[in-house]
Design a protein around this motif. Sequence first.
Motif, mmCIF file in Angstrom:
data_model
loop_
_atom_site.group_PDB
_atom_site.id
_atom_site.type_symbol
_atom_site.label_atom_id
_atom_site.label_comp_id
_atom_site.label_asym_id
_atom_site.label_seq_id
_atom_site.Cartn_x
_atom_site.Cartn_y
_atom_site.Cartn_z
ATOM 1 N N TYR A 121 0.848 -1.205 0.000
ATOM 2 C CA TYR A 121 0.000 0.000 0.000
ATOM 3 C C TYR A 121 0.884 1.257 0.000
ATOM 4 N N ASN A 154 1.133 4.125 -2.973
ATOM 5 C CA ASN A 154 0.446 5.408 -2.755
ATOM 6 C C ASN A 154 1.324 6.544 -2.248
ATOM 7 N N GLN A 189 -3.776 0.631 13.872
ATOM 8 C CA GLN A 189 -4.779 -0.095 13.079
ATOM 9 C C GLN A 189 -4.209 -0.310 11.680
ATOM 10 N N ASP A 217 -6.190 -1.242 8.798
ATOM 11 C CA ASP A 217 -7.155 -1.227 7.693
ATOM 12 C C ASP A 217 -6.769 -0.127 6.717
ATOM 13 N N GLU A 218 -7.358 -0.162 5.522
ATOM 14 C CA GLU A 218 -6.949 0.757 4.457
ATOM 15 C C GLU A 218 -7.213 2.223 4.804
ATOM 16 N N GLU A 219 -8.328 2.485 5.522
ATOM 17 C CA GLU A 219 -8.639 3.863 5.918
ATOM 18 C C GLU A 219 -7.565 4.401 6.870
ATOM 19 N N SER A 220 -7.111 3.551 7.812
ATOM 20 C CA SER A 220 -6.068 3.979 8.759
ATOM 21 C C SER A 220 -4.747 4.219 8.031
ATOM 22 N N ALA A 252 -4.401 5.179 4.965
ATOM 23 C CA ALA A 252 -4.536 6.437 4.218
ATOM 24 C C ALA A 252 -4.301 7.626 5.145
ATOM 25 N N TYR A 253 -4.830 7.547 6.373
ATOM 26 C CA TYR A 253 -4.593 8.603 7.371
ATOM 27 C C TYR A 253 -3.107 8.702 7.704
ATOM 28 N N LYS A 270 -1.211 10.297 4.649
ATOM 29 C CA LYS A 270 -1.536 11.728 4.446
ATOM 30 C C LYS A 270 -0.949 12.579 5.576
#
Length: 424
Positions: A9, A13, A66, A68-71, A73-74, A77
Amino acid sequence: MNSEKIVKYIQTNCQADDWSLNIFEDDSHETRFAQNCITQHIAGATKEISLSVSFDGKKGSCSINQDDEESLAYLLKTAEDIAKLAPVDPEFVPSEGKKNIPAVVNCDPETRALQPKQLVDIVQNSINEAKKFGATVSGLTEKHINSNCLFTKNGFAGEYEYSDFGHSMTLKKEEVETKVSYEAKKFADFKLNDLWEKLQHQATTLAVKQEFEPQKIAVILRPVALQELLWFMGWMMDRRQSDEGFTPFTDKIGKPFFGEKFSWFSTMQQPKLLALPYSSDGIISEEIPWVEKGVLKNLPVSRYWAKKINSKPSNAYNMYIPGEGYTEEEMMKMVPRGLIVNTFWYIRSVDVKAGEFTGTTRDGVWYFEDGKIKYAVNNLRFNEIPHDATCRIISTGKSELALPTSMLPAMLIDNFNFVDKTSF
């Protein structure tokens, strides 16, 4: 999400010029006991994902727990936003590239296989022994399986695991309180009966105590006490701080700055010693003498300072100090009188430039004379310069494990500087 997917990931990204990704995982079991009762068992896995990124020497970092993909991304960023707003780091160095990582056996299968019931049984057996002895016991029994991954944009790719088992007991009987502990990567070497016999002997011999005035006197520092003192000295053995004139080791590399009986190595050749194959920023572990027969051979060097002075980065990843093999009884006969120190406590620096520390004894101090222990004494505060103390080594014992990262002998040191006594 497993480590491979997390790395993928970030690779896909991350827009930064450079990045380093650390993933730490810990599977822990901890059984606490106090006053002859089990009070708590904590078990569970934790994960920490840390990302450092840079744009043109401007750095930002973030950590999450965490995956997961949302974490993720945080995480990405936040680290990138911080880096874009940060000033240029004048000590920026790019992340490590591809390295050959040494193979070290740090994870013991028997430690990994330990079940909670075995930890509870160890505690219960300890409590049963304390009750038979008419005492109370408190402490902690624990098992950890840790893993670490380090990946960088420049190609460093490392993964390792290590195990850790520990059992500590503090026994209290009337006015006597004393402690023993065991901690190692291998559970197989743990012998509860041996540890209990040591604890019981300490408690029995501490029952008769006399007042002792502070003075310079010969001491036998048991391995745990010695490692507590020398790790503090080790933290000051930094090449940059020494080059900049802030430590007693300035301009001492290659010179006989310690006693001839003192050597200190970081090594992967001692099977009982924990030896992590690389540091958190990718410095590869290798065989390295810090002090050899009293001569200061090397000082740990950070990656930035190594680049600045055109040297090789290095890291003190463990402590191996060879001993001569004398027993405590043999060492007691080498001086007319002295003290045996079990452990130290509350060690702090007094004079950083001189390398002077202060601290107090703990968990048992015994006075000996004519080769025999006479009685226990009160705790004492010391002021001492460890590298000077190594010049007063009379003899050393057999190297044994004091911590998973420390293997060293007891030492008989002349004129150890006790400066005050305590009320406990």
